[in-house]
Design a protein around this motif. Structure first.
Motif, PDB file in Angstrom:
ATOM      1  N   GLY A 270      -2.305 -45.428  37.525  1.00  0.00           N
ATOM      2  CA  GLY A 270      -2.413 -44.556  38.694  1.00  0.00           C
ATOM      3  C   GLY A 270      -3.112 -43.257  38.357  1.00  0.00           C
ATOM      4  O   GLY A 270      -3.998 -42.801  39.092  1.00  0.00           O
TER       5      GLY A 270
ATOM      6  N   ALA B 268      -6.763 -42.202  39.841  1.00  0.00           N
ATOM      7  CA  ALA B 268      -6.865 -40.943  40.587  1.00  0.00           C
ATOM      8  C   ALA B 268      -7.937 -40.041  39.960  1.00  0.00           C
ATOM      9  O   ALA B 268      -8.717 -39.405  40.675  1.00  0.00           O
TER      10      ALA B 268
ATOM     11  N   CYS C 143      -9.483 -37.274  42.530  1.00  0.00           N
ATOM     12  CA  CYS C 143      -8.333 -36.830  43.350  1.00  0.00           C
ATOM     13  C   CYS C 143      -7.671 -35.604  42.742  1.00  0.00           C
ATOM     14  O   CYS C 143      -7.117 -34.760  43.459  1.00  0.00           O
TER      15      CYS C 143
ATOM     16  N   TYR D 297       1.709 -34.463  44.278  1.00  0.00           N
ATOM     17  CA  TYR D 297       2.105 -35.849  44.494  1.00  0.00           C
ATOM     18  C   TYR D 297       3.629 -35.971  44.588  1.00  0.00           C
ATOM     19  O   TYR D 297       4.136 -36.810  45.307  1.00  0.00           O
TER      20      TYR D 297
ATOM     21  N   ASP E  26      -7.993 -49.999  44.291  1.00  0.00           N
ATOM     22  CA  ASP E  26      -7.782 -48.735  43.593  1.00  0.00           C
ATOM     23  C   ASP E  26      -6.925 -47.786  44.421  1.00  0.00           C
ATOM     24  O   ASP E  26      -6.044 -47.108  43.891  1.00  0.00           O
TER      25      ASP E  26
ATOM     26  N   ILE F 182      -3.325 -45.979  43.436  1.00  0.00           N
ATOM     27  CA  ILE F 182      -3.096 -44.532  43.540  1.00  0.00           C
ATOM     28  C   ILE F 182      -1.887 -44.243  44.430  1.00  0.00           C
ATOM     29  O   ILE F 182      -1.009 -43.468  44.052  1.00  0.00           O
TER      30      ILE F 182
ATOM     31  N   TRP G 201       1.375 -45.140  42.850  1.00  0.00           N
ATOM     32  CA  TRP G 201       1.667 -44.186  41.787  1.00  0.00           C
ATOM     33  C   TRP G 201       2.189 -42.875  42.396  1.00  0.00           C
ATOM     34  O   TRP G 201       3.172 -42.318  41.929  1.00  0.00           O
TER      35      TRP G 201
END
Length: 101
Positions: A22, A26, A31, A46, A90, A94, A97
């Motif tokens: 993750g 990212a 990200c 997050y 993907d 992410i 995660w």
């Protein structure tokens, strides 16, 4: 017996592998320029996202849609998040995660 040990080891290692994957995915899509695991940068951390959606059955699908479409200002602050072009597999890595934080 040996097979059982291997299977148990693989199961115990999976969360660590998922977390590593993750973070890598990212980073691949940049990200982390606007988000971090534990503090607000431009967008929410997050951990804050995971806390907000904890226990919601549709959280994964909803977050995937929001990342794809972008978010207007207001949900997490004044700065909008533009739509992101991330491959489906993907993006799923992410989001899972993020929700695991």
């Amino acid at each position: 017996m040996m097979l059982r040990v291997i299977l148990i080891s693989a199961l115990l290692a999976s969360p660590a592998i998922a977390a590593e994957d993750g973070a890598k995915v990212a980073a691949k899509y940049n990200c982390l320029a606007c988000h971090s695991v534990d503090k607000k940068i431009v967008g929410p951390s997050y951990k804050d996202v995971a806390a907000k959606y904890k226990g919601q059955k549709d959280a994964e699908a909803m977050l995937m849609a929001e990342v794809r479409k972008g978010l207007p200002g207001g949900k997490w602050g004044k700065i909008p998040m533009p739509a992101q072009q991330i491959e489906e597999k993907d993006l799923r890595v992410i989001i899972r995660w993020v929700l695991a934080q």
